[in-house]
Design an enzyme around this catalytic site. Structure first.
Site, PDB file in Angstrom:
ATOM      1  N   ARG A  52      71.914  43.924  21.437  1.00  0.00           N
ATOM      2  CA  ARG A  52      71.021  42.793  20.647  1.00  0.00           C
ATOM      3  C   ARG A  52      71.671  41.503  20.896  1.00  0.00           C
ATOM      4  NH1 ARG A  52      70.897  46.470  15.171  1.00  0.00           N
ATOM      5  NH2 ARG A  52      68.948  47.496  15.584  1.00  0.00           N
ATOM      6  N   GLY A  80      63.455  50.754  12.693  1.00  0.00           N
ATOM      7  CA  GLY A  80      62.400  50.805  11.799  1.00  0.00           C
ATOM      8  C   GLY A  80      61.244  49.686  11.952  1.00  0.00           C
ATOM      9  N   LYS A 107      63.458  64.842  11.003  1.00  0.00           N
ATOM     10  CA  LYS A 107      62.446  65.006   9.870  1.00  0.00           C
ATOM     11  C   LYS A 107      60.917  64.722  10.165  1.00  0.00           C
ATOM     12  CE  LYS A 107      66.056  64.910   6.175  1.00  0.00           C
ATOM     13  NZ  LYS A 107      66.448  64.154   5.238  1.00  0.00           N
ATOM     14  N   GLY A 158      66.231  54.281  17.081  1.00  0.00           N
ATOM     15  CA  GLY A 158      67.500  54.486  17.433  1.00  0.00           C
ATOM     16  C   GLY A 158      68.131  55.701  17.943  1.00  0.00           C
TER      17      GLY A 158
HETATM   18  P1  AMP Z   1      65.727  60.766  13.575  1.00  0.00           P
HETATM   19  O1  AMP Z   1      66.654  59.911  13.158  1.00  0.00           O
HETATM   20  O2  AMP Z   1      64.757  61.596  12.511  1.00  0.00           O
HETATM   21  O3  AMP Z   1      65.193  60.446  14.844  1.00  0.00           O
HETATM   22  O4  AMP Z   1      66.732  62.180  13.882  1.00  0.00           O
HETATM   23  C1  AMP Z   1      67.729  62.188  14.895  1.00  0.00           C
HETATM   24  C2  AMP Z   1      68.600  63.299  14.787  1.00  0.00           C
HETATM   25  O5  AMP Z   1      67.808  64.222  14.691  1.00  0.00           O
HETATM   26  C3  AMP Z   1      69.817  63.389  15.536  1.00  0.00           C
HETATM   27  O6  AMP Z   1      70.761  63.007  14.942  1.00  0.00           O
HETATM   28  C4  AMP Z   1      69.661  64.753  16.083  1.00  0.00           C
HETATM   29  O7  AMP Z   1      70.912  65.529  16.125  1.00  0.00           O
HETATM   30  C5  AMP Z   1      68.887  65.568  14.859  1.00  0.00           C
HETATM   31  N1  AMP Z   1      68.235  66.551  15.239  1.00  0.00           N
HETATM   32  C6  AMP Z   1      67.375  66.949  16.353  1.00  0.00           C
HETATM   33  N2  AMP Z   1      67.028  68.080  16.684  1.00  0.00           N
HETATM   34  C7  AMP Z   1      67.659  68.742  15.425  1.00  0.00           C
HETATM   35  C8  AMP Z   1      67.494  70.402  15.185  1.00  0.00           C
HETATM   36  N3  AMP Z   1      66.949  71.035  15.796  1.00  0.00           N
HETATM   37  N4  AMP Z   1      68.258  70.439  14.065  1.00  0.00           N
HETATM   38  C9  AMP Z   1      68.841  69.705  13.305  1.00  0.00           C
HETATM   39  N5  AMP Z   1      68.917  68.242  13.737  1.00  0.00           N
HETATM   40  C10 AMP Z   1      68.185  68.019  14.793  1.00  0.00           C
END
Ligand code: AMP
Length: 390
Positions: A31, A371, A192, A348
């Site tokens: 950054r 974000g 999620k 991120g």
């Molecule tokens: P996000 O911040 O929503 O992009 O989520 C990123 C996180 O999702 C990372 O820390 C990954 O470890 C987690 N992740 C990805 N695939 C899975 C999975 N199948 N089960 C649990 N966590 C996951």
């Protein structure tokens, strides 16, 4: 950036919100590096810089989040002296800023030490604006925040412009969202569905292919009637998955969900592991990465794309046993880029992943805004960008 620079003082809102390790060392300076072209441009053309940023979420004054910690790295990168000002506003700060000579730089204390910053307080914004002649916003990572230094302040300047980094971010999003070179593929992963639902809904308007991976895929599979064992899923988001799939059909978007996955009976490297059909995950097992058939399918779609957006990992890439899917996708995006595709990586964890695999220089653009990028992809005009044109 176009303006007469000589003899002017520039308030540059930068994003120096960098991570530190326990020894107080900066672990990723991108950054700060990202803001250097704008700072150097101002200095080279005879201006003086008043740099303002936040660091963390201090909720009052917290010495461990002082901008003073940034000074050594900034001096090293600029190879110039930088004056730190303990107060971001007030008569002492105003006096120093009004006497700044061309080529000089000051860094203000963490703007979030003042509660007025996040409250978008007009008085605080006015005091900050009194320090300079021209306003530059180069902090894309905070443009989705309507804060005093990112939005309110702009109204007090006749000349207000995006910095070079912000211009690049806006241009890269335009390349993706306004008449992109087709076919366009979005790869969306991460934990999620809930955090990406508005993004997916909006990008269906301009993508041809939507690849869904990572933890969020299991809510789609559950909604399709699959057995997902103990895999992560969001019961209250099943309806959203149905709506996304119907909208995709309506917009003629091809949706690619994983077919096979690598699952384990533990959320760690040390459990049992096996590849299964994503619709047949046994009880007591959870899907933690995409499987080989899925990797091959996703790669094929990526190699046939001219524009690629990637946000979110394909699995729990932080655990070595489950990094292969994300690594394969990263390599595939890099390969497609080498063959002429435009690739934009943001958010991120996908940025962390591409850096982990050392492929950060093999893609077209890596966004500095997590974000902010997601909100841009939702189709919102961000307050920090809007303020520059009002
Ligand atoms: P996000 O911040 O929503 O992009 O989520 C990123 C996180 O999702 C990372 O820390 C990954 O470890 C987690 N992740 C990805 N695939 C899975 C999975 N199948 N089960 C649990 N966590 C996951």
């Amino acid at each position: 950036m176009k303006f007469l620079l000589t003899e002017k003082r520039f308030f540059i809102r930068v994003d120096f919100n960098v991570p530190f390790n326990d020894d107080g060392e900066i672990t990723d300076n991108s950054r700060i590096v990202g803001a250097l072209p704008t700072i150097k441009h101002v200095l080279l053309n005879g201006g003086a810089c008043i740099l303002g940023s936040h660091l963390g979420r201090p909720d009052g004054k917290k010495l461990e989040l002082s901008m003073r910690k940034i000074i050594p790295e900034l001096k090293k990168l600029l190879d110039k002296d930088v004056t730190f000002l303990e107060d971001s506003i007030g008569s002492h700060t105003k006096e120093i800023c009004s006497n700044l000579k061309n080529g000089q730089i000051v860094l203000l204390e963490n703007l979030r030490f003042y509660k007025e910053e996040t409250m978008a307080d007009i008085g605080f914004a006015k005091e900050l604006s009194d320090l300079a002649d021209i306003y530059i916003n180069d902090a894309y990572g905070t443009t989705h925040r309507e804060h005093a230094s990112t939005a309110t302040i702009a109204q007090f300047f006749g000349e207000k412009v995006p910095g070079m980094l912000l211009e690049k971010e806006i241009k890269s999003l335009k390349k993706l969202m306004d008449k992109p070179k087709k076919p366009v593929t979005a790869i969306i992963g991460g934990a999620k569905v809930s955090s990406k639902i508005s993004v997916i809904a909006n990008i269906l308007g301009f993508v041809d292919n939507l690849i869904i991976g990572g933890g969020m895929a299991y809510t789609f599979i559950k909604n399709n009637g699959g057995r997902i064992g103990d895999s992560i899923f969001e019961a209250d988001r099943l309806k959203d998955c149905s709506e996304i799939l119907s909208k995709a059909k309506l917009e003629n978007v091809n949706v690619f969900l994983p077919e096979d996955i690598l699952c384990s009976n533990e959320f760690s490297d040390s459990g049992l592991q096996k590849v299964t059909d994503i619709y047949e995950v046994p009880e007591g097992w959870q899907g933690l990465d995409i499987g080989p058939k899925t990797m091959a399918k996703f790669e094929q779609v990526i190699q046939g794309s001219s524009t690629i957006l990637w946000n979110g990992p394909m699995g729990v890439f932080e655990i070595p046993s489950f990094e292969k899917g994300t690594h394969t996708i990263a390599k595939s995006v890099a390969k497609a880029t080498q063959s002429g595709a435009y690739s934009l990586i943001g958010g991120g964890d996908s940025v962390a992943a591409i850096k982990k695999f050392g492929l950060q220089n093999k893609v077209s653009f890596i966004s500095t805004g997590g974000g902010a990028m997601l909100e841009s992809l939702e189709g919102k005009l961000l307050p920090g960008i809007k303020a520059l044109s009002q």
